[in-house]
Design a protein around this motif. Structure first.
Motif, mmCIF file in Angstrom:
data_model
loop_
_atom_site.group_PDB
_atom_site.id
_atom_site.type_symbol
_atom_site.label_atom_id
_atom_site.label_comp_id
_atom_site.label_asym_id
_atom_site.label_seq_id
_atom_site.Cartn_x
_atom_site.Cartn_y
_atom_site.Cartn_z
ATOM 1 N N LYS A 2 25.659 9.311 56.837
ATOM 2 C CA LYS A 2 25.415 9.256 58.270
ATOM 3 C C LYS A 2 26.717 9.470 59.025
ATOM 4 O O LYS A 2 27.766 9.014 58.620
ATOM 5 N N THR A 3 26.579 10.135 60.142
ATOM 6 C CA THR A 3 27.765 10.332 60.979
ATOM 7 C C THR A 3 27.905 9.141 61.920
ATOM 8 O O THR A 3 26.930 8.433 62.188
ATOM 9 N N PRO A 4 29.100 8.878 62.458
ATOM 10 C CA PRO A 4 29.290 7.757 63.384
ATOM 11 C C PRO A 4 28.416 7.902 64.642
ATOM 12 O O PRO A 4 27.999 6.921 65.227
ATOM 13 N N LYS A 6 25.339 8.893 64.853
ATOM 14 C CA LYS A 6 23.999 8.358 64.600
ATOM 15 C C LYS A 6 24.000 6.835 64.587
ATOM 16 O O LYS A 6 22.993 6.210 64.882
ATOM 17 N N ASN A 7 25.097 6.212 64.277
ATOM 18 C CA ASN A 7 25.187 4.751 64.274
ATOM 19 C C ASN A 7 25.405 4.185 65.681
ATOM 20 O O ASN A 7 24.930 3.096 65.994
ATOM 21 N N VAL A 8 26.134 4.889 66.502
ATOM 22 C CA VAL A 8 26.510 4.391 67.821
ATOM 23 C C VAL A 8 25.430 4.680 68.865
ATOM 24 O O VAL A 8 25.243 3.901 69.801
ATOM 25 N N PRO A 10 22.026 4.447 69.012
ATOM 26 C CA PRO A 10 21.034 3.404 69.341
ATOM 27 C C PRO A 10 21.649 2.213 70.082
ATOM 28 O O PRO A 10 21.027 1.656 70.990
ATOM 29 N N ILE A 11 22.846 1.832 69.743
ATOM 30 C CA ILE A 11 23.513 0.714 70.423
ATOM 31 C C ILE A 11 23.802 1.092 71.872
ATOM 32 O O ILE A 11 23.607 0.281 72.777
#
Length: 91
Positions: A2-4, A6-8, A10-11
């Motif tokens: 996953k790339t950063p 995609k993690n950031v 939703p937040i």
């Protein structure tokens, strides 16, 4: 992997939604102010004394509008035609 991004994402969306909810709530609870209104003292016959204008307000407050801006004395009333409208002290 996953790339950063995609993690950031939703937040960030949740944070934006929560802040939008708070801004909307604070806008709804903001007080609505009214424009000041000129008030006049009355003479013994109940007519307005037009040469003694006072700054008053139409929004109900703690104290009536009095000549000179105090909290007692001669009250000022609105509507120069009949001098019967109750006015309130400006905040």
């Amino acid at each position: 992997m996953k790339t950063p991004f995609k993690n950031v994402l939703p937040i960030a969306v949740v944070a934006l939604a929560v802040s939008g909810a708070f801004v909307t709530t604070s806008m709804q609870s903001a007080s609505k102010s009214t424009a000041p209104q000129v008030g006049y003292p009355r003479n013994a016959m109940g007519n307005c004394i037009l040469n003694q204008p006072q700054n008053c307000n139409t929004t109900e407050a703690d104290s009536y509008c009095y000549v000179g801006g105090g909290t007692s004395g001669t009250r000022a009333f609105g509507t120069a035609d009949d001098c019967k409208e109750i006015l309130w002290r400006q905040p």
